[in-house]
Design a protein around this motif. Structure first.
Motif, PDB file in Angstrom:
ATOM      1  N   UNK A   1      10.547 -16.915  -8.000  1.00 10.23           N
ATOM      2  CA  UNK A   1      10.345 -15.646  -7.294  1.00 10.23           C
ATOM      3  C   UNK A   1       9.623 -14.665  -8.217  1.00 10.23           C
ATOM      4  N   UNK A   2       8.473 -14.154  -7.780  1.00  9.81           N
ATOM      5  CA  UNK A   2       7.710 -13.205  -8.585  1.00  9.81           C
ATOM      6  C   UNK A   2       7.860 -11.776  -8.090  1.00  9.81           C
ATOM      7  N   UNK A   3       8.041 -11.615  -6.796  1.00  9.43           N
ATOM      8  CA  UNK A   3       8.054 -10.260  -6.231  1.00  9.43           C
ATOM      9  C   UNK A   3       8.955 -10.246  -5.008  1.00  9.43           C
ATOM     10  N   UNK A   4       9.741  -9.185  -4.886  1.00  9.60           N
ATOM     11  CA  UNK A   4      10.494  -8.947  -3.653  1.00  9.60           C
ATOM     12  C   UNK A   4      10.290  -7.506  -3.253  1.00  9.60           C
TER      13      UNK A   4
ATOM     14  N   UNK B   1      12.000 -10.744   7.400  1.00 11.89           N
ATOM     15  CA  UNK B   1      13.305 -10.122   7.225  1.00 11.89           C
ATOM     16  C   UNK B   1      14.214 -10.963   6.357  1.00 11.89           C
ATOM     17  N   UNK B   2      15.102 -10.330   5.629  1.00 12.56           N
ATOM     18  CA  UNK B   2      15.346  -8.899   5.490  1.00 12.56           C
ATOM     19  C   UNK B   2      14.396  -8.212   4.524  1.00 12.56           C
ATOM     20  N   UNK B   3      13.564  -8.982   3.876  1.00 15.52           N
ATOM     21  CA  UNK B   3      12.539  -8.416   2.993  1.00 15.52           C
ATOM     22  C   UNK B   3      11.511  -9.491   2.737  1.00 15.52           C
TER      23      UNK B   3
ATOM     24  N   UNK C   1       0.842  -1.209   0.000  1.00 10.91           N
ATOM     25  CA  UNK C   1       0.000   0.000   0.000  1.00 10.91           C
ATOM     26  C   UNK C   1       0.872   1.252   0.000  1.00 10.91           C
ATOM     27  N   UNK C   2       2.149   1.106   0.371  1.00  6.61           N
ATOM     28  CA  UNK C   2       3.069   2.242   0.284  1.00  6.61           C
ATOM     29  C   UNK C   2       3.470   2.522  -1.160  1.00  6.61           C
ATOM     30  N   UNK C   3       3.239   1.568  -2.059  1.00  2.00           N
ATOM     31  CA  UNK C   3       3.746   1.670  -3.424  1.00  2.00           C
ATOM     32  C   UNK C   3       2.612   1.881  -4.425  1.00  2.00           C
ATOM     33  N   UNK C   4       1.528   1.113  -4.275  1.00  2.00           N
ATOM     34  CA  UNK C   4       0.450   1.133  -5.265  1.00  2.00           C
ATOM     35  C   UNK C   4      -0.735   1.974  -4.776  1.00  2.00           C
ATOM     36  N   UNK C   5      -1.403   2.626  -5.716  1.00  2.00           N
ATOM     37  CA  UNK C   5      -2.578   3.425  -5.369  1.00  2.00           C
ATOM     38  C   UNK C   5      -3.814   2.557  -5.203  1.00  2.00           C
ATOM     39  N   UNK C   6      -3.793   1.303  -5.739  1.00  2.00           N
ATOM     40  CA  UNK C   6      -4.954   0.426  -5.636  1.00  2.00           C
ATOM     41  C   UNK C   6      -4.605  -0.772  -4.761  1.00  2.00           C
TER      42      UNK C   6
ATOM     43  N   UNK D   1      16.343   2.411   5.179  1.00  2.00           N
ATOM     44  CA  UNK D   1      16.085   3.636   5.935  1.00  2.00           C
ATOM     45  C   UNK D   1      15.426   4.713   5.074  1.00  2.00           C
ATOM     46  N   UNK D   2      15.819   4.810   3.803  1.00  2.00           N
ATOM     47  CA  UNK D   2      15.293   5.915   2.994  1.00  2.00           C
ATOM     48  C   UNK D   2      14.641   5.466   1.692  1.00  2.00           C
ATOM     49  N   UNK D   3      14.457   4.152   1.504  1.00  2.00           N
ATOM     50  CA  UNK D   3      13.932   3.685   0.213  1.00  2.00           C
ATOM     51  C   UNK D   3      13.054   2.452   0.379  1.00  2.00           C
ATOM     52  N   UNK D   4      12.200   2.237  -0.621  1.00  2.00           N
ATOM     53  CA  UNK D   4      11.511   0.959  -0.768  1.00  2.00           C
ATOM     54  C   UNK D   4      12.013   0.352  -2.073  1.00  2.00           C
ATOM     55  N   UNK D   5      12.519  -0.866  -1.994  1.00  2.00           N
ATOM     56  CA  UNK D   5      12.986  -1.582  -3.178  1.00  2.00           C
ATOM     57  C   UNK D   5      11.908  -2.581  -3.577  1.00  2.00           C
ATOM     58  N   UNK D   6      11.488  -2.509  -4.840  1.00  2.00           N
ATOM     59  CA  UNK D   6      10.466  -3.415  -5.342  1.00  2.00           C
ATOM     60  C   UNK D   6      11.004  -4.096  -6.587  1.00  2.00           C
ATOM     61  N   UNK D   7      11.040  -5.428  -6.553  1.00  2.00           N
ATOM     62  CA  UNK D   7      11.554  -6.208  -7.681  1.00  2.00           C
ATOM     63  C   UNK D   7      10.425  -7.084  -8.207  1.00  2.00           C
ATOM     64  N   UNK D   8       9.980  -6.815  -9.438  1.00  2.00           N
ATOM     65  CA  UNK D   8       8.915  -7.612 -10.060  1.00  2.00           C
ATOM     66  C   UNK D   8       9.457  -8.383 -11.259  1.00  2.00           C
ATOM     67  N   UNK D   9      10.782  -8.595 -11.309  1.00  2.00           N
ATOM     68  CA  UNK D   9      11.415  -9.148 -12.518  1.00  2.00           C
ATOM     69  C   UNK D   9      10.896 -10.542 -12.871  1.00  2.00           C
ATOM     70  N   UNK D  10      10.399 -11.299 -11.877  1.00  2.00           N
ATOM     71  CA  UNK D  10       9.936 -12.661 -12.170  1.00  2.00           C
ATOM     72  C   UNK D  10       8.563 -12.727 -12.806  1.00  2.00           C
TER      73      UNK D  10
END
Lengths: 241, 88
Positions: free
Chosen positions: B60-63, B47-49, B15-20, B68-77
């Protein structure tokens, strides 16, 4: 910058449910309301700034700014022992939610519903049962698997509702210790239990299964094997065995 | 190894990333082509993610990880992520 959706919430009441499960009543600011089955994330911040958050299912219908969650204390848990034992009335936590749109029951659904709970997996299903009373006549059947009678969460209310809420049936499965007069010997939930206390697949029920991951996987496999359509099975797993 | 959670619990972190509301979205696995509702993905963490895997082939579909200052989103799968559109 990403937005932050956390809002402060204060504990206003706590009720023991079993030796290890406690219901917390939290008051949040400007709570928008929620649907049965939805959850919240609860975040704790230590004095040194360390934060930990966990997801908890909401247990009761929308009631203004009040939100009830039932927390099962996990022996080696980082968050649940604090919430279950130490959080005092007027203490503050942070909440994010309501969350989730898939493991949700809406009162306008008319089809029969089968609820299958393992342990504290009863919590979101109880929210559905409580919302149903007074808003829906959809027939509900609950199969609730617990280790022993002492582990039943909401036992008295479920007994009362199964007598008073028309169209709600409640069946118990005891895995380790059964009550003395129970003809069913203790043991894990089986396809026979689902056949005896669930709905036949051709009634096209929506089935909600919630519990530890192994329990949910096992029940979902039994439902598929007896002909329930995968698109009508909704699952929620909260880890563990 | 048994998954610790499922995709329902991604609702808050995403919910921090997507509007829906993203747990009702459909993820198509880039490995096996299976379509899964995000709520049904097998999720490991916290943890750690958080790592979400295909219930069909375990890819792996999503990580998603927060620093501290970022959100990392990996959808490469994922081959695709189909989100419910308002009014659709």
């Amino acid at each position: 910058m990403v937005r932050s959706a956390w809002r402060p919430a204060a504990l206003v009441d706590r009720r023991p449910e079993t030796a290890t499960a406690t219901t917390l009543v939290l008051q949040a600011q400007d709570w928008p309301g929620h649907l049965p089955g939805q959850h919240v994330d609860v975040r704790l911040t230590a004095e040194d700034g360390y934060q930990a958050s966990r997801s908890y299912s909401i247990a009761a219908p929308t009631d203004g700014d009040r939100i009830e969650v039932t927390v099962q204390r996990l022996e080696n848990g980082e968050v649940s022992p604090f919430l279950a034992d130490d959080l005092a009335v007027d203490d503050e936590v942070e909440l994010r939610g309501p969350l989730g749109g898939w493991f949700v029951w809406r009162p306008e659904q008319r089809e029969p519903v089968l609820l299958v709970a393992g342990g504290s997996g009863i919590v979101p299903l109880m929210s559905m049962i409580r919302v149903r009373a007074g808003t829906s006549r959809a027939p509900f059947r609950l199969i609730y698997s617990v280790r022993s009678p002492a582990d039943r969460i909401y036992a008295a209310e479920l007994r009362r509702r199964s007598a008073e809420d028309g169209g709600l049936d409640v069946a118990w499965v005891h895995t380790r210790v059964a009550p003395e007069n129970d003809p069913r010997p203790p043991g894990r939930l089986t396809p026979d239990d689902l056949a005896a206390h669930g709905w036949p697949p051709d009634f096209e029920p929506t089935v909600y299964v919630c519990g530890p991951t192994g329990f949910v996987e096992s029940v979902a496999a039994m439902l598929l094997a007896t002909g329930h359509d995968a698109t009508r099975i909704r699952t929620e797993r909260f880890g563990g065995a | 190894m048994t998954a610790t959670y499922d995709g329902n619990m991604l609702a808050g972190p995403l919910s921090d990333v997507f509007a829906v509301e993203v747990t009702t979205a459909t993820a198509c696995c880039g490995g096996c082509g299976r379509n899964s509702t995000v709520a049904e993905l097998a999720v490991y963490g916290p943890g750690p993610g958080l790592v979400a895997r295909c219930p069909g082939c375990d890819d792996v579909l999503l990580r998603v990880t927060r620093t501290a200052d970022s959100i990392w989103l990996d959808l490469a799968g994922m081959a695709s992520l189909r989100l419910p559109a308002a009014g659709g």
